[in-house]
Design a protein around this motif. Sequence first.
Motif, short mmCIF file in Angstrom:
data_model
loop_
_atom_site.label_atom_id
_atom_site.label_comp_id
_atom_site.label_asym_id
_atom_site.label_seq_id
_atom_site.Cartn_x
_atom_site.Cartn_y
_atom_site.Cartn_z
N ASN A 115 10.39 54.17 -4.96
CA ASN A 115 9.58 54.35 -3.76
C ASN A 115 8.25 53.62 -3.90
OD1 ASN A 115 11.30 56.47 -2.41
ND2 ASN A 115 10.82 57.49 -4.34
N LEU A 116 7.70 53.24 -2.74
CA LEU A 116 6.36 52.67 -2.67
C LEU A 116 5.51 53.61 -1.82
CD1 LEU A 116 7.10 48.96 -1.66
CD2 LEU A 116 6.80 49.89 -3.96
N PHE A 117 4.35 53.96 -2.32
CA PHE A 117 3.36 54.74 -1.57
C PHE A 117 2.19 53.79 -1.34
CE2 PHE A 117 6.14 57.81 -3.28
CZ PHE A 117 6.01 58.97 -2.54
N VAL A 118 2.08 53.28 -0.12
CA VAL A 118 1.14 52.21 0.19
C VAL A 118 0.09 52.72 1.15
CG1 VAL A 118 0.90 49.90 1.17
CG2 VAL A 118 2.98 50.49 -0.12
N THR A 119 -1.17 52.57 0.77
CA THR A 119 -2.28 52.80 1.69
C THR A 119 -2.74 51.44 2.17
OG1 THR A 119 -2.98 54.77 0.47
CG2 THR A 119 -4.58 53.78 1.98
N VAL A 120 -2.71 51.23 3.47
CA VAL A 120 -3.20 49.98 4.04
C VAL A 120 -4.58 50.24 4.62
CG1 VAL A 120 -2.83 48.13 5.70
CG2 VAL A 120 -0.86 49.17 4.54
N ILE A 121 -5.59 49.64 4.01
CA ILE A 121 -6.94 49.71 4.53
C ILE A 121 -6.99 48.69 5.68
CG2 ILE A 121 -9.40 49.45 4.00
CD1 ILE A 121 -7.99 51.68 2.34
N ARG A 122 -7.27 49.14 6.87
CA ARG A 122 -7.11 48.31 8.07
C ARG A 122 -8.29 47.35 8.28
NH1 ARG A 122 -2.42 47.72 9.69
NH2 ARG A 122 -3.16 47.36 11.78
N GLN A 123 -8.60 46.61 7.21
CA GLN A 123 -9.64 45.58 7.24
C GLN A 123 -9.22 44.47 6.29
OE1 GLN A 123 -13.61 47.06 6.40
NE2 GLN A 123 -13.22 48.96 7.50
N GLU A 124 -9.95 43.37 6.33
CA GLU A 124 -9.76 42.28 5.38
C GLU A 124 -10.96 42.25 4.45
OE1 GLU A 124 -9.16 38.66 7.55
OE2 GLU A 124 -7.35 39.42 8.52
N PHE A 125 -10.68 42.08 3.15
CA PHE A 125 -11.73 42.03 2.14
C PHE A 125 -11.53 40.79 1.28
CE2 PHE A 125 -11.30 46.45 3.25
CZ PHE A 125 -12.59 46.95 3.21
N GLU A 126 -12.58 40.37 0.64
CA GLU A 126 -12.44 39.28 -0.33
C GLU A 126 -11.76 39.86 -1.57
OE1 GLU A 126 -15.08 36.03 -2.79
OE2 GLU A 126 -16.06 37.22 -1.24
N CYS A 127 -10.61 39.29 -1.92
CA CYS A 127 -9.82 39.79 -3.05
C CYS A 127 -9.36 38.63 -3.91
CB CYS A 127 -8.60 40.56 -2.55
SG CYS A 127 -9.00 42.09 -1.70
N ASP A 128 -9.17 38.91 -5.20
CA ASP A 128 -8.60 37.91 -6.11
C ASP A 128 -7.28 38.38 -6.72
OD1 ASP A 128 -9.46 39.76 -8.02
OD2 ASP A 128 -11.04 38.48 -8.81
N THR A 129 -6.86 39.58 -6.36
CA THR A 129 -5.60 40.14 -6.84
C THR A 129 -4.84 40.69 -5.63
OG1 THR A 129 -6.71 40.77 -8.89
CG2 THR A 129 -4.54 41.72 -8.50
N PHE A 130 -3.52 40.43 -5.61
CA PHE A 130 -2.73 40.77 -4.43
C PHE A 130 -1.44 41.48 -4.81
CE2 PHE A 130 -5.49 37.34 -3.39
CZ PHE A 130 -5.94 37.65 -2.12
N PHE A 131 -0.98 42.35 -3.92
CA PHE A 131 0.31 43.01 -4.05
C PHE A 131 1.38 42.07 -3.51
CE2 PHE A 131 3.69 46.05 -3.08
CZ PHE A 131 3.64 46.85 -4.21
N PRO A 132 2.56 42.04 -4.14
CA PRO A 132 3.63 41.17 -3.61
C PRO A 132 4.04 41.59 -2.20
CG PRO A 132 4.23 42.11 -5.75
CD PRO A 132 2.96 42.77 -5.32
N GLU A 133 4.62 40.64 -1.46
CA GLU A 133 5.15 40.95 -0.14
C GLU A 133 6.22 42.04 -0.26
OE1 GLU A 133 4.26 39.88 2.94
OE2 GLU A 133 2.61 38.84 1.94
#
Length: 176
Positions: A115-133
């Motif tokens: 299972n995946l428990f995903v919280t989506v913060i409904r904004q865009e932030f400057e990030c250098d690390t990403f979760f896979p599609e």
Amino acid sequence: MELNIIVAMDLNNGIGMNGELPWDAPADIAYFKKQTYGCTVIMGRKTHDSIVNARGAGLAGRRSIVVTRNPDRVTSGAMTVEDPYAALTQIQRDSTAWIIGGGQMYRALLPICDNLFVTVIRQEFECDTFFPEIDPKVWRKDHVSKRMSDEKNPTMCFRVYSNELKRKSRKGANNW
């Protein structure tokens, strides 16, 4: 044994910047604690370091396993292993274990999670690390709840996905 991922990400799948969360979301931290408390958590060393730096200690009420090639850098009493699959050998007796980051751990263990428990913060932030599609052919969205912003939290969605490939293989294994 159930193996889950828990992650918070922005609208672009960003999960971190310079080893820290790029947002402040106490409601997500409370959700994380509710889900993982009393369970084993598996994380990479950078995630472990960010937790210790932010809190001054490891995660209370959880058995922590840190994946690192440099175990001398882990000082919080966590168990250390050298690779993600070695961590899996340590959780055989657990009913539920959680992968809590970072990006390398998510990429390595995503295909075998239940299972995946995903919280989506409904904004865009400057990030250098990403979760896979999240591949919709593999992951079925089972539950979504939304939390509107307030003085302490941005708007966020809590989503739970189940691994359809694992579910189908389990179901097929019982039909012989």
